[in-house]
Scaffold this active site. Structure first.
Site, PDB file in Angstrom:
ATOM      1  N   LYS A   1     -12.497  88.817   9.431  1.00  0.00           N
ATOM      2  CA  LYS A   1     -13.327  89.992   9.105  1.00  0.00           C
ATOM      3  C   LYS A   1     -13.650  90.029   7.612  1.00  0.00           C
ATOM      4  O   LYS A   1     -14.708  90.507   7.208  1.00  0.00           O
ATOM      5  CB  LYS A   1     -12.696  91.292   9.599  1.00  0.00           C
TER       6      LYS A   1
ATOM      7  N   CYS B   1      -7.353  89.597   9.040  1.00  0.00           N
ATOM      8  CA  CYS B   1      -7.855  89.534   7.661  1.00  0.00           C
ATOM      9  C   CYS B   1      -8.946  88.488   7.456  1.00  0.00           C
ATOM     10  O   CYS B   1     -10.099  88.840   7.213  1.00  0.00           O
ATOM     11  CB  CYS B   1      -6.693  89.266   6.714  1.00  0.00           C
TER      12      CYS B   1
ATOM     13  N   ARG C   1      -4.632  90.324  16.711  1.00  0.00           N
ATOM     14  CA  ARG C   1      -6.012  90.623  16.300  1.00  0.00           C
ATOM     15  C   ARG C   1      -6.762  89.316  16.051  1.00  0.00           C
ATOM     16  O   ARG C   1      -6.282  88.456  15.326  1.00  0.00           O
ATOM     17  CB  ARG C   1      -6.023  91.490  15.032  1.00  0.00           C
TER      18      ARG C   1
ATOM     19  N   ASP D   1       1.018 108.919   7.841  1.00  0.00           N
ATOM     20  CA  ASP D   1       0.069 108.299   8.768  1.00  0.00           C
ATOM     21  C   ASP D   1      -0.409 109.384   9.725  1.00  0.00           C
ATOM     22  O   ASP D   1       0.313 110.360   9.974  1.00  0.00           O
ATOM     23  CB  ASP D   1       0.747 107.160   9.548  1.00  0.00           C
TER      24      ASP D   1
ATOM     25  N   LEU E   1      -4.517  73.363   4.701  1.00  0.00           N
ATOM     26  CA  LEU E   1      -5.281  72.179   5.067  1.00  0.00           C
ATOM     27  C   LEU E   1      -4.786  71.673   6.423  1.00  0.00           C
ATOM     28  O   LEU E   1      -4.930  70.508   6.740  1.00  0.00           O
ATOM     29  CB  LEU E   1      -5.097  71.110   3.979  1.00  0.00           C
TER      30      LEU E   1
ATOM     31  N   LYS F   1      -9.527  89.751  -4.247  1.00  0.00           N
ATOM     32  CA  LYS F   1      -8.954  89.700  -2.902  1.00  0.00           C
ATOM     33  C   LYS F   1      -9.859  88.962  -1.916  1.00  0.00           C
ATOM     34  O   LYS F   1      -9.429  88.039  -1.220  1.00  0.00           O
ATOM     35  CB  LYS F   1      -8.676  91.124  -2.402  1.00  0.00           C
TER      36      LYS F   1
ATOM     37  N   THR G   1      -8.303  96.002   1.609  1.00  0.00           N
ATOM     38  CA  THR G   1      -9.366  95.049   1.255  1.00  0.00           C
ATOM     39  C   THR G   1     -10.710  95.733   1.482  1.00  0.00           C
ATOM     40  O   THR G   1     -10.985  96.195   2.595  1.00  0.00           O
ATOM     41  CB  THR G   1      -9.248  93.803   2.146  1.00  0.00           C
TER      42      THR G   1
HETATM   43  C1  UGA Z   1      -4.079  86.223   4.902  1.00  0.00           C
HETATM   44  C2  UGA Z   1      -3.879  85.671   3.483  1.00  0.00           C
HETATM   45  O1  UGA Z   1      -3.168  84.424   3.536  1.00  0.00           O
HETATM   46  C3  UGA Z   1      -3.073  86.651   2.628  1.00  0.00           C
HETATM   47  O2  UGA Z   1      -2.957  86.169   1.307  1.00  0.00           O
HETATM   48  C4  UGA Z   1      -3.810  87.997   2.637  1.00  0.00           C
HETATM   49  O3  UGA Z   1      -3.104  88.976   1.890  1.00  0.00           O
HETATM   50  C5  UGA Z   1      -3.965  88.496   4.078  1.00  0.00           C
HETATM   51  O4  UGA Z   1      -4.695  87.511   4.825  1.00  0.00           O
HETATM   52  C6  UGA Z   1      -4.695  89.795   4.028  1.00  0.00           C
HETATM   53  O5  UGA Z   1      -5.879  89.783   3.688  1.00  0.00           O
HETATM   54  O6  UGA Z   1      -4.066  90.841   4.208  1.00  0.00           O
HETATM   55  P1  UGA Z   1      -2.539  86.374   7.087  1.00  0.00           P
HETATM   56  O7  UGA Z   1      -3.750  86.885   7.786  1.00  0.00           O
HETATM   57  O8  UGA Z   1      -1.233  87.065   7.272  1.00  0.00           O
HETATM   58  O9  UGA Z   1      -2.786  86.334   5.489  1.00  0.00           O
HETATM   59  O10 UGA Z   1      -2.324  84.885   7.589  1.00  0.00           O
HETATM   60  P2  UGA Z   1      -2.482  83.406   6.995  1.00  0.00           P
HETATM   61  O11 UGA Z   1      -1.147  82.847   6.773  1.00  0.00           O
HETATM   62  O12 UGA Z   1      -3.450  83.381   5.874  1.00  0.00           O
HETATM   63  O13 UGA Z   1      -3.126  82.673   8.262  1.00  0.00           O
HETATM   64  C7  UGA Z   1      -4.442  83.020   8.712  1.00  0.00           C
HETATM   65  C8  UGA Z   1      -4.876  82.132   9.843  1.00  0.00           C
HETATM   66  O14 UGA Z   1      -5.167  80.822   9.362  1.00  0.00           O
HETATM   67  C9  UGA Z   1      -3.839  81.945  10.954  1.00  0.00           C
HETATM   68  O15 UGA Z   1      -4.490  82.057  12.208  1.00  0.00           O
HETATM   69  C10 UGA Z   1      -3.313  80.552  10.724  1.00  0.00           C
HETATM   70  O16 UGA Z   1      -2.863  79.958  11.908  1.00  0.00           O
HETATM   71  C11 UGA Z   1      -4.544  79.854  10.183  1.00  0.00           C
HETATM   72  N1  UGA Z   1      -4.255  78.659   9.350  1.00  0.00           N
HETATM   73  C12 UGA Z   1      -3.556  78.773   8.200  1.00  0.00           C
HETATM   74  C13 UGA Z   1      -4.757  77.424   9.748  1.00  0.00           C
HETATM   75  O17 UGA Z   1      -5.411  77.306  10.798  1.00  0.00           O
HETATM   76  N2  UGA Z   1      -4.518  76.319   8.960  1.00  0.00           N
HETATM   77  C14 UGA Z   1      -3.815  76.403   7.815  1.00  0.00           C
HETATM   78  O18 UGA Z   1      -3.643  75.370   7.151  1.00  0.00           O
HETATM   79  C15 UGA Z   1      -3.316  77.656   7.420  1.00  0.00           C
END
Ligand code: UGA
Length: 471
Positions: free
Chosen positions: A277, A274, A344, A39, A264, A218, A131
């Site tokens: 953006k 993620c 973030r 890094d 849901l 992705k 990504t």
């Molecule tokens: C997300 C994807 O789920 C991963 O598969 C992916 O690899 C990652 O982005 C990435 O691109 O690196 P992540 O950002 O860690 O993962 O978090 P998530 O669990 O997807 O949650 C994202 C947001 O959605 C959170 O703010 C969460 O609170 C919200 N969320 C999730 C809801 O509001 N409702 C839901 O039912 C589920």
């Protein structure tokens, strides 16, 4: 754990040690590979080399220390060293949103390739995990062929990462699927060897495809997840218009096996480094490719998502009688989701900021994200515990569904609040339990009680009682 035999396992390097790279490096070492990670951030590398993860990820610390001690994992700031060490190089740098638009900012990716390429003197495989907009892998392949002394023997492959923060170790060691975009049988064979400890042990499906499809898988997955969340939040808006209950609606939908209940959960919407953006970058790339209309719906997905933040502010305003100016508001949560210290594009911090902008005295508490939150939002107030944030608050807003908050004793903390009104922006609390403990319970997408009859702050009630001569 299955280990590759020492004769067949390639030496791996990981470029970029953020949430993705650090986890990938540690997990590949755990699978028995020799790994070196690089890094440009010296402090981060020093911390990792000492066995400290620079962010919170459950289970990662222990694996980091175990693999450092086993001598399988090393950290450096020298690209020459990683080029010399490794045969397969994983690109794991961040691809944030561009400061001047919706597209992805590829400057870290290009700078990583600029630093690595001049040192690639023998046959190797550079595997992108970041990504990226579709077409990036092909561009990088052309750059490597031109810039690496090894020329076309420095090959590119694309292998998107699907890990979720908070479950990063589990998702890396036992993914649902592996996707590899390759341009040659040799690249495919190399990546099959790298992932054999996973596919061999868990029977994980491995999909082999071209660069563009791998890159698209992705962003298509993240766009689908974002759409599912915004779909249920759009239903939330409709429920609000007719006093229906979105939590019951979501529960009923989820029992249809074709729909399913994952992603849901209605509430304050999605955030993080993620989903937001990625849907913007995907639209921007589609427009460049002349298929902008195909992804036009993602703009609405984004807008629905951002409106949920405003809805929580409206509820807070109503809860305190119309104006937030001068009111004390407790904000429970700063991370974009529980089990993470990542702030973030966090909906929690965005709502806290919007409420503070209306003149409220906002006090935030989060079990893990306090340091990161205070760094990006130094103007907000912070308390060392949920109970202290709630002390004197006229409204309490739950914005990240940490277990610590769902396990609070509503009766005990009601005593500390000036007014026991809670806005459950994540639908995480047991409504009946909080109501039985005397709380007025509000949540987006659920029928709102008659706000004119909401309890007044304890101080006002006391003043009224004194005026009436009641002690
Ligand atoms: C997300 C994807 O789920 C991963 O598969 C992916 O690899 C990652 O982005 C990435 O691109 O690196 P992540 O950002 O860690 O993962 O978090 P998530 O669990 O997807 O949650 C994202 C947001 O959605 C959170 O703010 C969460 O609170 C919200 N969320 C999730 C809801 O509001 N409702 C839901 O039912 C589920």
């Amino acid at each position: 754990m299955t280990r590759n035999s020492p004769t067949t396992r390639p030496r791996l390097t990981v470029i970029g040690t953020g949430y993705l790279g650090a986890t990938h490096a540690v997990c590949m070492a755990e699978l028995g590979f020799e790994v070196m990670a690089v890094d440009v951030d010296t402090t981060k590398i020093e911390r990792l080399a000492r066995g400290e993860t620079p962010f919170y990820e459950p289970g990662l610390d222990e694996l980091l220390r175990r693999n450092l001690a086993a001598g399988r994992l090393r950290f450096t700031t020298s690209f020459a060293e990683v080029a010399d060490f490794g045969e397969v190089h994983f690109l794991c740098v961040g691809t944030p949103q561009r400061p001047d638009g919706r597209g992805a900012d590829l400057r870290y990716l290009h700078s990583a390739v600029s630093s690595l390429a001049p040192h690639l003197r023998r046959r190797c495989l550079v595997v992108g995990k970041s990504t990226v907009p579709v077409g990036t892998a092909a561009d990088l392949a052309a750059r490597l062929a031109a810039e690496a002394p090894a020329g076309a023997s420095a090959e590119v492959a694309w292998n998107p990462e699907f890990l979720r923060e908070g479950f990063a170790v589990e998702d890396t060691l036992r993914p649902d699927r592996l996707v590899i975009g390759v341009a040659s049988p040799a690249a495919e064979a190399k990546l099959r060897a790298v992932y054999e400890p996973i596919t061999g042990q868990h029977g994980t499906p491995l999909i082999v495809t071209d660069f563009a499809t791998a890159e698209l898988v992705k962003v298509a997955a993240n766009a689908f997840l974002a759409t599912k969340i915004s779909y249920i939040n759009a239903m939330s808006e409709v429920c609000e218009a007719v006093d229906a209950d979105v939590t019951t609606l979501a529960q009923a939908l989820s029992l249809d096996a074709r729909i399913g209940g994952k992603f849901l959960r209605p509430g304050v919407g999605f955030g993080g480094g993620c989903l937001p953006k990625d849907i913007r970058a995907f639209q921007a790339r589609a427009e460049e490719l002349g298929v902008g209309a195909s992804l036009g719906f993602l703009r609405q997905v984004d807008e629905i998502n951002l409106r949920r933040r405003q809805r929580v502010v409206t509820l807070a305003r109503k809860a305190v009688g119309g104006s937030l100016a001068g009111r004390r508001v407790a904000v429970l949560g700063a991370a974009f989701k529980p089990n993470s210290d990542d702030v973030r594009d966090s909906p929690a911090l965005a709502v806290a900021e919007l409420i503070a902008a209306e003149g409220a005295d906002v006090v935030v508490y989060d079990p893990m994200a306090m340091e990161n939150a205070a760094r990006v939002r130094p103007e907000l107030g912070y308390a060392p515990s949920a109970a202290e944030a709630i002390t004197g608050a006229e409204v309490t807003v739950l914005l990240t569904e940490w277990a610590e908050f769902t396990e609070l004793d509503p009766a005990a903390i009601a005593e500390r609040a000036a007014t026991s009104t809670v806005i459950d922006a994540r639908h995480a609390l047991d409504r009946d339990r909080w109501q039985r403990a005397g709380w007025t319970y509000l949540a987006p997408g659920r029928p709102v009680p008659d706000l004119a009859r909401l309890p007044r702050p304890r101080s006002e009630r006391l003043a009224m009682a004194t005026a009436r001569g009641v002690s």
